[in-house]
Design a protein around this motif. Structure first.
Motif, short mmCIF file in Angstrom:
data_model
loop_
_atom_site.label_atom_id
_atom_site.label_comp_id
_atom_site.label_asym_id
_atom_site.label_seq_id
_atom_site.Cartn_x
_atom_site.Cartn_y
_atom_site.Cartn_z
N ASP A 246 -1.66 -7.64 3.46
CA ASP A 246 -2.42 -6.92 2.44
C ASP A 246 -2.25 -7.60 1.09
O ASP A 246 -1.19 -7.46 0.45
N PRO A 247 -3.27 -8.34 0.64
CA PRO A 247 -3.15 -9.03 -0.66
C PRO A 247 -2.97 -8.09 -1.84
O PRO A 247 -2.53 -8.52 -2.91
N THR A 248 -3.30 -6.80 -1.65
CA THR A 248 -3.20 -5.85 -2.76
C THR A 248 -1.87 -5.09 -2.75
O THR A 248 -1.66 -4.23 -3.61
N TYR A 249 -0.99 -5.41 -1.82
CA TYR A 249 0.28 -4.68 -1.73
C TYR A 249 1.15 -4.95 -2.95
O TYR A 249 1.38 -6.10 -3.32
N LEU A 257 2.18 -7.56 -7.66
CA LEU A 257 1.74 -8.00 -6.33
C LEU A 257 2.90 -8.71 -5.64
O LEU A 257 3.54 -9.59 -6.22
N ALA A 258 3.16 -8.33 -4.40
CA ALA A 258 4.34 -8.84 -3.70
C ALA A 258 4.13 -10.24 -3.14
O ALA A 258 5.09 -11.02 -3.04
N PHE A 259 2.89 -10.59 -2.79
CA PHE A 259 2.64 -11.85 -2.11
C PHE A 259 1.44 -12.57 -2.70
O PHE A 259 0.49 -11.93 -3.17
N GLU A 260 1.49 -13.89 -2.66
CA GLU A 260 0.34 -14.69 -3.06
C GLU A 260 -0.65 -14.74 -1.90
O GLU A 260 -0.28 -14.95 -0.75
N ALA A 261 -1.92 -14.55 -2.21
CA ALA A 261 -2.95 -14.50 -1.17
C ALA A 261 -3.00 -15.77 -0.35
O ALA A 261 -3.23 -15.74 0.87
N ARG A 262 -2.74 -16.92 -0.96
CA ARG A 262 -2.82 -18.18 -0.24
C ARG A 262 -1.66 -18.37 0.74
O ARG A 262 -1.68 -19.30 1.55
N LEU A 679 11.05 9.22 3.19
CA LEU A 679 11.54 8.50 4.35
C LEU A 679 12.17 7.17 3.95
O LEU A 679 11.83 6.60 2.90
N ASP A 680 13.06 6.69 4.79
CA ASP A 680 13.70 5.40 4.56
C ASP A 680 12.67 4.29 4.75
O ASP A 680 12.15 4.09 5.85
N ASN A 681 12.35 3.55 3.69
CA ASN A 681 11.31 2.52 3.76
C ASN A 681 11.74 1.29 4.56
O ASN A 681 10.92 0.42 4.83
N SER A 682 13.01 1.22 4.94
CA SER A 682 13.45 0.08 5.74
C SER A 682 13.08 0.24 7.22
O SER A 682 13.18 -0.71 7.99
N LEU A 683 12.63 1.45 7.60
CA LEU A 683 12.27 1.70 8.99
C LEU A 683 10.89 1.13 9.28
O LEU A 683 10.03 1.01 8.40
N HIS A 684 10.65 0.79 10.56
CA HIS A 684 9.35 0.24 10.96
C HIS A 684 8.29 1.33 10.99
O HIS A 684 8.49 2.40 11.58
N THR A 685 7.17 1.08 10.34
CA THR A 685 6.03 1.99 10.40
C THR A 685 4.76 1.18 10.62
O THR A 685 4.63 0.04 10.17
N ARG A 686 3.81 1.79 11.33
CA ARG A 686 2.53 1.11 11.60
C ARG A 686 1.48 1.48 10.57
O ARG A 686 0.58 0.68 10.28
N PHE A 687 1.58 2.67 10.00
CA PHE A 687 0.59 3.14 9.04
C PHE A 687 1.28 3.54 7.73
O PHE A 687 2.51 3.56 7.65
N GLY A 688 0.48 3.84 6.74
CA GLY A 688 1.02 4.27 5.46
C GLY A 688 1.17 3.13 4.48
O GLY A 688 1.00 1.95 4.82
N PRO A 689 1.53 3.44 3.24
CA PRO A 689 1.61 2.43 2.17
C PRO A 689 2.70 1.40 2.40
O PRO A 689 2.62 0.29 1.86
N GLU A 690 3.75 1.73 3.19
CA GLU A 690 4.83 0.78 3.44
C GLU A 690 4.82 0.28 4.88
O GLU A 690 5.86 -0.10 5.42
N ALA A 691 3.67 0.28 5.52
CA ALA A 691 3.55 -0.20 6.90
C ALA A 691 4.04 -1.65 6.99
O ALA A 691 3.93 -2.43 6.03
N TRP A 693 2.88 -4.28 8.37
CA TRP A 693 1.92 -5.35 8.14
C TRP A 693 1.64 -5.54 6.65
O TRP A 693 1.22 -6.62 6.22
N ARG A 694 1.89 -4.50 5.85
CA ARG A 694 1.74 -4.62 4.40
C ARG A 694 3.01 -5.16 3.75
O ARG A 694 2.96 -6.12 2.97
N ALA A 695 4.15 -4.53 4.06
CA ALA A 695 5.39 -4.82 3.34
C ALA A 695 6.18 -5.98 3.94
O ALA A 695 7.00 -6.58 3.24
N ARG A 696 5.96 -6.30 5.22
CA ARG A 696 6.75 -7.35 5.88
C ARG A 696 5.87 -8.31 6.66
O ARG A 696 6.10 -8.55 7.85
N PRO A 697 4.85 -8.88 6.07
CA PRO A 697 3.99 -9.79 6.83
C PRO A 697 4.68 -11.13 7.09
O PRO A 697 5.64 -11.49 6.40
N ASN A 698 4.17 -11.86 8.07
CA ASN A 698 4.60 -13.24 8.25
C ASN A 698 3.87 -14.10 7.22
O ASN A 698 2.65 -14.02 7.09
N LEU A 699 4.62 -14.91 6.50
CA LEU A 699 4.05 -15.77 5.46
C LEU A 699 4.20 -17.23 5.85
O LEU A 699 5.11 -17.60 6.59
#
Length: 705
Positions: A246-249, A257-262, A679-691, A693-699
């Motif tokens: 998520d480039p807007t995360y 912004l946490a990550f560079e889009a490129r 909730l503890d944001n370190s836990l794995h979630t599939r949906f929500g603002p801290e999912a 794929w948003r907070a821990r993508p492969n870069l």
């Protein structure tokens, strides 16, 4: 259409059911140490052997090696699917993620047990001639996969040499990386069947192959050139591409912004970005070759089954994470566990391809058995995870917090301390072995269903069949050498990590002056220690491989000798042969599994190593005492399997919906999770603002997750 009431088969006797459950439970406990497809193949092999032996059907017992061979292959497929993150979803406390987690676990378990049940049932249902014919295509696939393992890394390194990359040690740096999935295995399986078809046909039509290939390559090159000339290439690329993140995360700690889009990966193979000028002709070449085989391919002798399954893998992979996700990019795409592997999509295609082939080739009983097995396996995976989490409730810190107890309170601290040992038990091993037991029940149910509904095969019972006898030798080597080898060879690396480093490792200096640890080199006795001799040595893995090659030679000699004149050691009956094979495979893997664990022993391992050993002792007793030689089986074949096929699918769908809702609701009632924002944001979630794929993508420039 009602199915006539059938005589109860011995497969349904409680001792037979227990043996089936134990066989897969043992296999799953061992699989947890060795992992992936090879470990699951052992579990499926052992389970198929056991069920065939207690079936009371002499024709199935005569096929015991075929049960083991195809059962192992069937169960191996599902092990490529990533599931640990899904397990974590069910414990996340995030409501939508938990419901999704239980449904996804059911789905993974369904695919796993469905394909395992299909492989086992195929040996029970198909005519012997069809089973024999399948061996050559399957061996072609094994051969091409062996070559793939040899050339994949050199090809990747060669492609990397032409581009500038950083030196991050991550697999997504490979130009061949694509969603961390096994698309190359599916592609090379199709390549194997293409080669098999060309050799099998021996037709002059093969001259059209280069014509189709060259025409496709030219067409692909021309289309790409035209798009570039019209300035449409970048627009098309943007239309068909989405970032794996998520480039807007926004980082909640920095507010930026946490990550560079490129820096995001995308939904196409890595080499598309490394060598964009070559996309057109390469894709065109592949499509041209595919067109040739659609037009001229015959795929006889069961090769079409592999084509259906491999094509299904690739088509489903393209349909879901690659292209289908374009419409759902804002929610992470059609991906089960982003940023983890998307092999689930490919295995979905394998299952669809298998079911389609079975129905087309009048093997609908296999399809019915597959769905029965899959439904029970799905309930097992999601249900045992639910049970595990339920058993972990006493003294669970998260449950106490959900009930409003402060972590600083005396009641909280006392309760946590009293239940600390309970909470720190090896719960994952409980999950593995219990889920394996349910998978065993799934195979019992599938084969028990078929035992009194499939007519007895006309295989010869008075002597070993002469036609296709070589397949029995291949299956013997596969069961007693190949399956143990691909698992136990992993012990060598474990020994090298845990045992005396002065003996097992050496330090080498690279060209850039850095040092690296490598396996030790052990001399050949006497000859390797002669003056001036420094090359007669091997790594620990080399010595292990040499030993198994010598064993292979021994097996070949003994099997050939047995075919000419039976060895006295080998029982005359197929019941005795099956029992001998079961026990050799079982105890070879039990001992090998203990060797692996021993070098890094911890009392937590008792649940696994001691548990599977006790289960193996009980399984030994059952497999030797349950089967009888001459118990008759009354067969009442249904008029049609079509109504049964519809019925089992309806039950599978109902089981998915009802179980997911029940597990989700009861879990949340018991644990009383706090609101989502707490909730503890370190836990794995599939949906929500801290999912994830948003907070821990492969870069691109980070370690792979």
């Amino acid at each position: 259409m009602a199915v006539p009431r059938t005589q109860q088969s011995s497969t349904w006797h409680w001792r037979s059911v227990l043996l089936g459950g134990l066989a897969l439970s043992i296999g799953w406990g061992v699989r947890g140490n060795f992992g992936h497809e090879y470990g699951a193949a052992f579990a499926g092999c052992l389970g198929a052997l056991g069920i065939a032996l207690v079936s009371d059907r002499s024709d199935w017992r005569q096929r015991v090696l075929y049960f083991a061979f195809f059962g192992a292959i069937g169960w191996g497929f599902g092990a490529s699917v990533s599931y640990m993150q899904v397990i974590a979803y069910t414990m996340s406390g995030h409501s939508a993620t938990q419901l999704y987690g239980y449904a996804a676990l059911f789905y993974i378990g369904f695919l796993w047990a469905g394909l395992g049940g299909a492989g086992t049932a195929l040996a029970a249902v198909a005519e012997r001639e069809r089973l024999i014919q399948l061996f050559k295509p399957v061996l072609f696939v094994f051969g091409i996969w062996f070559l793939q393992d040899l050339v994949e890394d050199p090809i990747a390194h060669a492609l990397q040499s032409g581009i500038r990359i950083d030196h991050t040690a991550s697999r997504h740096k490979s130009p061949l990386y694509w969603f961390d999935a096994d698309y190359l295995a599916a592609s090379t399986a199709l390549l194997a069947m293409a080669l098999y078809d060309l050799l099998n046909q021996k037709s002059r039509r093969v001259l059209w192959l280069p014509v189709f290939g060259i025409a496709g390559a030219l067409l692909g090159w021309g289309i790409q050139a035209l798009l570039q000339a019209l300035g449409l290439d970048q627009s098309l690329a943007s239309l068909l591409t989405y970032p794996l993140g998520d480039p807007t995360y926004v980082d909640p700690e920095t507010g930026k912004l946490a990550f560079e889009a490129r820096n995001f990966l995308n939904n196409w193979p890595q080499w598309f970005g490394d060598y964009p000028a070559h996309i057109g002709w390469v894709v065109g070449l592949l499509l041209g070759l595919i067109a040739y085989f659609i037009r001229f391919g015959k795929f006889r002798h069961g090769a079409s089954l592999i084509v259906y399954m491999a094509s299904g893998w690739l088509l489903a992979f393209l349909a879901f994470p690659v292209l289908g996700s374009l419409f759902f990019a804002d929610s992470g795409g059609l991906r089960m566990t982003p940023p983890r592997s998307d092999d689930w999509a490919g295995i979905t295609g394998v299952f669809i391809g298998m079911i389609s082939w079975m129905r087309r080739h009048r093997l609908r009983p296999v399809a019915v058995a597959s769905v029965i097995s899959g439904t029970i396996g799905g309930l097992g995976f999601s249900g045992i995870q639910w049970l595990k989490h339920l058993l972990m409730a006493p003294g669970n810190p998260r449950l106490l917090a959900g009930r409003g107890l402060s972590p600083d309170s005396a009641a909280y601290k006392t309760t946590v301390a009293n239940w600390a040992d309970w909470q720190h038990q090896n719960w994952h091993s409980f999950l593995e072995q219990s889920y394996g037991f349910v998978n065993g029940l799934a195979i019992v149910a599938a084969l028990g269903f078929l035992a009194t509904r499939i007519p007895l095969h006309n295989d010869r019972h008075d002597a070993e069949p002469t036609r296709g006898k070589w397949t029995l030798g291949v299956a013997t080597v596969f069961v007693l050498l190949a399956i143990p080898y691909v698992n136990l060879v992993k012990n060598v690396e474990e020994w090298g990590k845990q045992l005396n480093p002065d003996v097992w490792t050496r330090t080498i200096t690279l060209a850039d002056g850095t040092e690296e640890t490598a396996p030790a080199l052990w001399d050949v006795p006497y000859l390797g220690r002669l003056p001036g001799v420094d090359s007669l040595c091997m790594t620990p893995g080399g010595w292990f491989n040499l030993t198994w090659l010598i064993l292979l030679g021994l097996f070949i000699v003994l099997i050939r000798r047995h075919f000419r004149e039976p060895l006295a050691l080998v029982p005359d009956s197929w019941l005795g042969k099956g029992q001998l094979i079961f026990l050799i495979l079982l105890w070879l893997m039990i001992v090998g599994n203990f060797e692996r664990a021993l070098v890094n022993w911890h009392p937590d391992r008792i649940l696994t190593e001691w548990g599977v050993t006790i289960n193996a002792i009980l399984a030994t007793l059952l497999v030797l005492t349950i089967p009888t030689k001459n118990r008759p089986v009354v067969i009442q074949e249904p008029v049609s399997y079509a109504p049964l096929y519809k019925q089992v699918w309806l039950r599978a769908t109902s089981a998915l919906v009802v179980s997911a809702l029940f597990f989700w609701l009861t879990n949340r009632l018991i644990y009383q999770y706090p609101s989502h924002e707490k909730l503890d944001n370190s836990l794995h979630t599939r949906f929500g603002p801290e999912a994830d794929w948003r907070a821990r993508p492969n870069l691109k420039n980070a370690q792979h997750k």
